[in-house]
Design a protein around this motif. Structure first.
Motif, PDB file in Angstrom:
ATOM      1  N   LYS A  94      52.500   0.190 -16.460  1.00 48.22           N
ATOM      2  CA  LYS A  94      52.533  -1.120 -15.811  1.00 48.22           C
ATOM      3  C   LYS A  94      53.639  -1.226 -14.759  1.00 48.22           C
ATOM      4  O   LYS A  94      54.784  -0.853 -15.001  1.00 48.22           O
ATOM      5  N   ASN A  95      53.251  -1.735 -13.596  1.00 49.24           N
ATOM      6  CA  ASN A  95      54.182  -2.028 -12.496  1.00 49.24           C
ATOM      7  C   ASN A  95      54.962  -0.831 -11.962  1.00 49.24           C
ATOM      8  O   ASN A  95      55.960  -1.012 -11.269  1.00 49.24           O
ATOM      9  N   VAL A  96      54.513   0.382 -12.279  1.00 48.17           N
ATOM     10  CA  VAL A  96      55.214   1.548 -11.746  1.00 48.17           C
ATOM     11  C   VAL A  96      54.513   2.020 -10.475  1.00 48.17           C
ATOM     12  O   VAL A  96      53.296   2.134 -10.425  1.00 48.17           O
TER      13      VAL A  96
ATOM     14  N   ALA B 186      50.190  -1.072 -11.216  1.00 46.91           N
ATOM     15  CA  ALA B 186      50.634   0.291 -10.917  1.00 46.91           C
ATOM     16  C   ALA B 186      50.051   0.736  -9.581  1.00 46.91           C
ATOM     17  O   ALA B 186      49.077   0.159  -9.084  1.00 46.91           O
ATOM     18  N   GLN B 187      50.652   1.771  -9.040  1.00 43.60           N
ATOM     19  CA  GLN B 187      50.191   2.248  -7.745  1.00 43.60           C
ATOM     20  C   GLN B 187      50.340   3.764  -7.653  1.00 43.60           C
ATOM     21  O   GLN B 187      51.380   4.302  -8.023  1.00 43.60           O
ATOM     22  N   ALA B 188      49.299   4.450  -7.147  1.00 45.46           N
ATOM     23  CA  ALA B 188      49.387   5.901  -7.015  1.00 45.46           C
ATOM     24  C   ALA B 188      48.434   6.398  -5.952  1.00 45.46           C
ATOM     25  O   ALA B 188      47.444   5.735  -5.617  1.00 45.46           O
ATOM     26  N   ARG B 189      48.775   7.560  -5.436  1.00 46.97           N
ATOM     27  CA  ARG B 189      47.915   8.221  -4.457  1.00 46.97           C
ATOM     28  C   ARG B 189      47.678   9.645  -4.959  1.00 46.97           C
ATOM     29  O   ARG B 189      48.621  10.362  -5.297  1.00 46.97           O
ATOM     30  N   ILE B 190      46.424  10.016  -5.058  1.00 51.62           N
ATOM     31  CA  ILE B 190      46.101  11.331  -5.617  1.00 51.62           C
ATOM     32  C   ILE B 190      45.248  12.122  -4.637  1.00 51.62           C
ATOM     33  O   ILE B 190      44.269  11.611  -4.095  1.00 51.62           O
ATOM     34  N   LEU B 191      45.637  13.358  -4.432  1.00 52.16           N
ATOM     35  CA  LEU B 191      44.886  14.241  -3.540  1.00 52.16           C
ATOM     36  C   LEU B 191      44.381  15.441  -4.336  1.00 52.16           C
ATOM     37  O   LEU B 191      45.165  16.195  -4.902  1.00 52.16           O
TER      38      LEU B 191
ATOM     39  N   TYR C 259      40.515   4.152 -14.183  1.00 53.21           N
ATOM     40  CA  TYR C 259      40.696   2.737 -14.518  1.00 53.21           C
ATOM     41  C   TYR C 259      41.771   2.174 -13.601  1.00 53.21           C
ATOM     42  O   TYR C 259      42.908   2.656 -13.597  1.00 53.21           O
ATOM     43  N   VAL C 260      41.389   1.193 -12.800  1.00 52.35           N
ATOM     44  CA  VAL C 260      42.349   0.569 -11.895  1.00 52.35           C
ATOM     45  C   VAL C 260      42.511  -0.869 -12.394  1.00 52.35           C
ATOM     46  O   VAL C 260      41.683  -1.730 -12.134  1.00 52.35           O
ATOM     47  N   SER C 261      43.580  -1.083 -13.128  1.00 54.71           N
ATOM     48  CA  SER C 261      43.748  -2.382 -13.798  1.00 54.71           C
ATOM     49  C   SER C 261      44.124  -3.478 -12.811  1.00 54.71           C
ATOM     50  O   SER C 261      44.285  -3.217 -11.618  1.00 54.71           O
ATOM     51  N   ASP C 262      44.317  -4.681 -13.330  1.00 56.43           N
ATOM     52  CA  ASP C 262      44.626  -5.834 -12.487  1.00 56.43           C
ATOM     53  C   ASP C 262      45.764  -5.519 -11.526  1.00 56.43           C
ATOM     54  O   ASP C 262      46.809  -4.995 -11.937  1.00 56.43           O
TER      55      ASP C 262
ATOM     56  N   HIS D  33      46.766  -0.333  -7.520  1.00 58.99           N
ATOM     57  CA  HIS D  33      46.259   0.253  -6.266  1.00 58.99           C
ATOM     58  C   HIS D  33      46.108   1.760  -6.414  1.00 58.99           C
ATOM     59  O   HIS D  33      47.097   2.451  -6.621  1.00 58.99           O
ATOM     60  N   LEU D  34      44.899   2.225  -6.279  1.00 58.17           N
ATOM     61  CA  LEU D  34      44.661   3.664  -6.398  1.00 58.17           C
ATOM     62  C   LEU D  34      44.007   4.170  -5.118  1.00 58.17           C
ATOM     63  O   LEU D  34      43.001   3.635  -4.653  1.00 58.17           O
ATOM     64  N   GLU D  35      44.616   5.226  -4.575  1.00 58.83           N
ATOM     65  CA  GLU D  35      44.088   5.837  -3.369  1.00 58.83           C
ATOM     66  C   GLU D  35      43.782   7.288  -3.727  1.00 58.83           C
ATOM     67  O   GLU D  35      44.662   8.011  -4.180  1.00 58.83           O
ATOM     68  N   MET D  36      42.536   7.704  -3.561  1.00 57.24           N
ATOM     69  CA  MET D  36      42.191   9.077  -3.938  1.00 57.24           C
ATOM     70  C   MET D  36      41.554   9.818  -2.786  1.00 57.24           C
ATOM     71  O   MET D  36      40.791   9.255  -2.008  1.00 57.24           O
ATOM     72  N   TYR D  37      41.882  11.088  -2.716  1.00 59.33           N
ATOM     73  CA  TYR D  37      41.271  11.962  -1.714  1.00 59.33           C
ATOM     74  C   TYR D  37      40.725  13.183  -2.427  1.00 59.33           C
ATOM     75  O   TYR D  37      41.388  13.740  -3.291  1.00 59.33           O
TER      76      TYR D  37
END
Lengths: 250, 447
Positions: free
Chosen positions: B162-164, B196-201, B221-224, B227-231
């Motif tokens: 959460k919130n990371v 939470a927020q993450a970017r995955i390649l 799972y992208v909870s309330d 932000h998830l960014e995937m490549y």
């Protein structure tokens, strides 16, 4: 420089040019006038090698080379440039990449190394001034969203970059207001040397007032039916083409 | 049931071996998956979502599986440097379908963030994953999901509490490496807790010249408010077949961006299902496909607007050369309660040869009455006028074609927010169009 001998050309099997003879020497400006459908644009397209046109007879020699055996891009490297009547929009290809590809292709053809990025951008900046082309336009995609006047200015800008020896201006004046016409024509004049020539296709006197052609030709039905000095253009402006038709009995 | 039988036999004969090298989390749903698989059999082209890609024939050959979880003799860190210049990432490897845990990167992840093998995570916090694993990707939904659930023995977990906010991009290199023809059942679970927020390649590479069959399942799972960014960047080879099934669930005001880029492959089918379950969620799906010779690339998506005030945006672009076959089927479903949905869908394609084939099927299905939606697709050839214009300026026909193709897909690549990755992709795509992309540069594994 350019020698056209008995040139016949067709599109989709229909003969448009029916025996053109024309010689252009270094430093000369020739104007080519004629009504719509006479074959003016066909001649310009045949000269630059547009694949839709088929040459059925005759020859074209450019600086001693058989022009018809060269690909369009090779003709460009040899110094032939067409300012398009309708410049094409190429979304997604930036002016910078486009000009760099063109310039370096020419350098490669003549055995030179590609121009480095800094020199190239400097050259772009210099040549933009010739036609007062906004730096923003130079950063955009080729002709995309350009106004009619901007497109024509962009043609002359490209001409300035590529330094052709023979330029064909295909109705470069059409659709231009007085100011845009002046900028384009003055830009063209700045690029003139005693070694460069031009074939100017137009319907109107006003462009020729700026460019001052040495020789004026009238194209009718796929043939050059009359050739004269600058005064011929004035005659046509005043009297139209009918008197020429009457003169040759058509 | 011929192709299916070998997998059913394999499972029944090797059940002990499969389960003993796995964890309870992954063993629990196996029996049900087997039943689903036996019941459904491989999907056929008569089924709407498999219209464009034949499945059974891809699974018919006899592939090896590493059920005993033997170590693959390779240290990817020593031999692999597929670096994106100016982009520092936290780099992880998955070799075939095993998380490579021998030497983890020295990078310090924010506290509580986990990037590790699923079994390891399951042993540490068994309760945490039980609500996620095989919940979105239900084996009854799709026979390939069932097959993966039956056979997958480990997987990759990316967990962000959460919130990371994970600032540094998490890069996962999927390496296919084997001395025999091999089937890999890759499994990925991504969980972003609230805020939470993450970017995955993900980068897919095939190292050896054997036939590879990848059957991958991804659950995200992208909870309330997360932000998830995937490549996903695929650069494998013509003997690689990839089936990927991705399922995404979004919470309130969450954002999900996915960008699937297929540069080289044999046969690829990517399915992405996104469920926008609560208000205010946003989804963007982008795709870029460059295919030639006999490559086959099929992207099949479903964006399910279940709640009001959600926004989705979809853009896929294909450039097909040779006798490549491309397919895009994108269904946007706007349910009755999904008022004020805004949705755009676009698929644009370039067939550069007569032999190249593109099948495109944008689908918009609306049951709500106050929405703003659009969808469309185009299939075209290179603009002859533009080609001639460029040639008149001295650009060779070949180079002119290249510039036009590059410009065409540029729109997708320009949507990438991360500058270093965008630059790198421009570079890779250009190389690909020039036919110079036989291997990834800087990657010492390739000879």
């Amino acid at each position: 420089m350019l020698e056209i001998h008995d040139l016949h050309a067709a599109i989709n099997g229909k003969e448009i040019l029916k025996g053109i003879n024309l010689t252009i020497r270094p430093g000369e400006i020739h104007a080519l006038m004629g009504q719509n459908g006479a074959g003016k644009s066909t001649l310009s397209h045949v000269l630059v090698g547009h694949p839709a046109y088929e040459v059925t007879q005759g020859s074209i020699t450019f600086n001693g080379k058989d022009l018809l055996s060269l690909k369009p891009e090779e003709r460009a490297h040899e110094g032939l440039f067409l300012s398009f009547q309708q410049p094409v929009e190429i979304p997604g290809v930036s002016m910078v990449n486009f000009m760099r590809a063109a310039l370096n292709a020419k350098r490669k053809y003549w055995g030179q190394d590609p121009m480095n990025a800094a020199d190239f951008l400097k050259l772009m900046r210099e040549k933009r001034k010739v036609v007062e082309l906004d730096s923003k336009l130079a950063n955009r995609s080729v002709n995309e969203g350009f106004s009619g006047g901007e497109k024509k200015r962009n043609e002359i800008f490209q001409m300035a970059m590529l330094e052709p020896t023979l330029s064909i201006l295909d109705e470069t004046d059409s659709g231009l207001d007085v100011d845009a016409l002046r900028i384009v024509a003055e830009g063209f004049n700045k690029l003139r040397t005693s070694e460069t020539s031009a074939l100017v296709i137009t319907h109107y006197q006003r462009l020729l007032d700026y460019l001052r052609p040495d020789i004026v030709h009238v194209l009718l039905n796929g043939r050059i039916v009359k050739t004269g000095g600058p005064e011929l253009a004035t005659d046509i402006e005043n009297r139209g083409f009918d008197w020429i038709k009457a003169e040759i009995g058509e | 049931m011929k192709s299916e039988q070998q997998y059913i036999d394999l499972y029944t004969q090797c059940e002990q071996m499969i389960t003993s090298h796995s964890c309870e989390l992954m063993n629990a749903p196996r029996k049900e998956a087997l039943e689903d698989f036996m019941h459904m059999g491989f999907p056929t082209r008569k089924m709407e979502r498999y219209k464009y890609t034949e499945v059974a024939e891809s699974f018919a050959p006899d592939y090896g599986l590493n059920l005993n979880r033997l170590d693959i003799p390779v240290n990817p860190y020593d031999v692999f440097r597929c670096d994106v210049p100016n982009l520092s990432t936290s780099l992880y490897f998955v070799v075939n379908d095993m998380f490579y845990s021998k030497a983890l990167p020295a990078v310090q992840l924010p506290e509580g963030v986990e990037v590790c093998s699923l079994s390891e995570a399951a042993s540490r916090h068994p309760e945490r994953l039980v609500n996620y694993y095989a919940k979105l990707a239900r084996s009854g939904k799709d026979a390939l999901v069932a097959l993966n659930t039956m056979l997958a023995q480990d997987g990759l977990l990316i967990y962000v509490p959460k919130n990371v906010v994970v600032e540094r991009t998490i890069q996962v290199i999927n390496i296919l490496r084997s001395d025999v023809d091999l089937m890999a059942n890759r499994r990925v679970l991504v969980v972003l807790e609230q805020g939470a927020q993450a970017r995955i390649l993900f980068c897919d590479h095939a190292v050896d010249h054997h036939k590879f069959l990848v059957n991958q399942v991804v659950e995200a799972y992208v909870s309330d408010n997360a932000h998830l960014e995937m490549y996903e960047l695929e650069e494998t080879h013509s003997d690689t077949t990839r089936f990927s099934n991705m399922f995404v669930e979004q919470g309130r005001y969450s954002t999900f961006v996915n960008n699937t880029i297929t540069l080289t492959c044999g046969k690829t089918r990517n399915r992405i299902d996104v469920a926008m379950c609560e208000e205010g969620a946003e989804t963007s799906l982008y795709g870029c496909v460059i295919a030639d010779s006999k490559q086959h690339v099929d992207n099949n998506t479903l964006i399910d607007h279940r709640a009001a005030h959600c926004t989705s945006n979809e853009l896929y672009k294909y450039v097909l050369d040779g006798s490549a076959v491309g397919a895009f089927a994108g269904r946007v479903l706007v349910r009755k309660d999904a008022q004020h949905t805004i949705s755009t869908e676009n698929n644009a394609n370039l067939c550069a040869t007569r032999e190249a084939r593109m099948y495109t099927q944008p689908m918009l299905e609306i049951y709500a009455d106050d929405v703003k939606c659009s969808h469309g697709s185009t299939v075209g050839q290179l603009d002859e006028q533009a080609l001639f214009y460029m040639r008149q300026r001295g650009i060779s026909l070949e180079e002119a074609r290249m510039l036009l193709k590059f410009a065409f897909v540029g729109q997708v690549i320009d949507s990438i927010a991360l500058e270093a990755l965008r630059d790198r992709l421009h570079y890779l795509v250009e190389k690909r169009f020039r036919g110079e992309l036989h291997k990834c540069e800087g990657c010492k594994l390739h000879k």
